[in-house]
Design an enzyme around this catalytic site. Sequence first.
Site, PDB file in Angstrom:
ATOM      1  CG  ASP A  27      -2.042   0.960   1.118  1.00 23.34           C
ATOM      2  OD1 ASP A  27      -2.291   1.469   0.014  1.00 23.34           O
ATOM      3  OD2 ASP A  27      -2.701   1.220   2.148  1.00 23.34           O
ATOM      4  CG  ASN A  75      -7.457  -2.602  -6.091  1.00 21.49           C
ATOM      5  OD1 ASN A  75      -6.542  -3.376  -5.816  1.00 21.49           O
ATOM      6  ND2 ASN A  75      -7.818  -1.639  -5.246  1.00 21.49           N
TER       7      ASN A  75
END
Length: 247
Positions: A27, A75
Amino acid sequence: MGLFTKRQKQPEPTFDVVPAHLGIIMDGNGRWAKKRGLPRQAGHVTGARVFRTIAKHCEKRGISTVTFYTFSTENWKRPPEEVEAIMNLLRQYLKESLEDFKKENIRTRFIGDRSVLAPDIQELMAEAEEATAHKTGMVLNLAINYGGRAELTTAMRRIAEEVREGALVPEAIDEDCITERLYTAGQPDVDMILRPSGEYRLSNFLIWQCAYAEYVFDEILWPDFTVKDLDRALEAYAGRHRRFGGV
Ligand code: FPP
């Protein structure tokens, strides 16, 4: 001793206790790029490089299974050009790694629903799995179009079908029965989750497999993450006292 005598070299920490299965949430790519005035995609490019370095270091440290959260079922909500950039990085990695796969003793696996990915990516994934199926070293899972809830839903559907076909009786449905129907069937439970970038959540990653996982968070953004940071995280893990519900 003078003021400027050479500092004593610190002994290398030993890594006797490492997670059998480490999950990594890569991340912070977008923020890393933004800080530099670059498009988000640039963060993913550097992130993909870091992924390669960290995967190799996991092997060096004796981790038997590592799963990288590469692309989640959520996503797809990102701008199409960002999704395309991540898919291109995956394509590039798979093409470039086919040679490395021959040399390394790493078994590459993909977890997630690959049926909606571009056909050439699906082919490259199958090739990578086939080329490394006989390897006996670390298992490297890439979670692509992966979601923990979707994984459990798929497993439940499979179980229901087996019951309908008479291959399974409801009384035989236990935790092992569910575990064996997940993408990670045959792999150890997750011992440790590593999430850099200062976010403190699991984000639908390996939710069943993480029941007793230890969490190690870090403020560093993934593209800045180094092997030293991984070693620090592994040291933090080794210092944890795991009780698995006992005392
Ligand atoms: C999360 O950071 C990252 C992703 C959703 C994509 C991760 C993908 C890569 C590192 C490239 C993968 C390629 C290979 C070959 C494995 P973010 O974009 O959410 O960052 P932010 O929270 O700062 O916006």
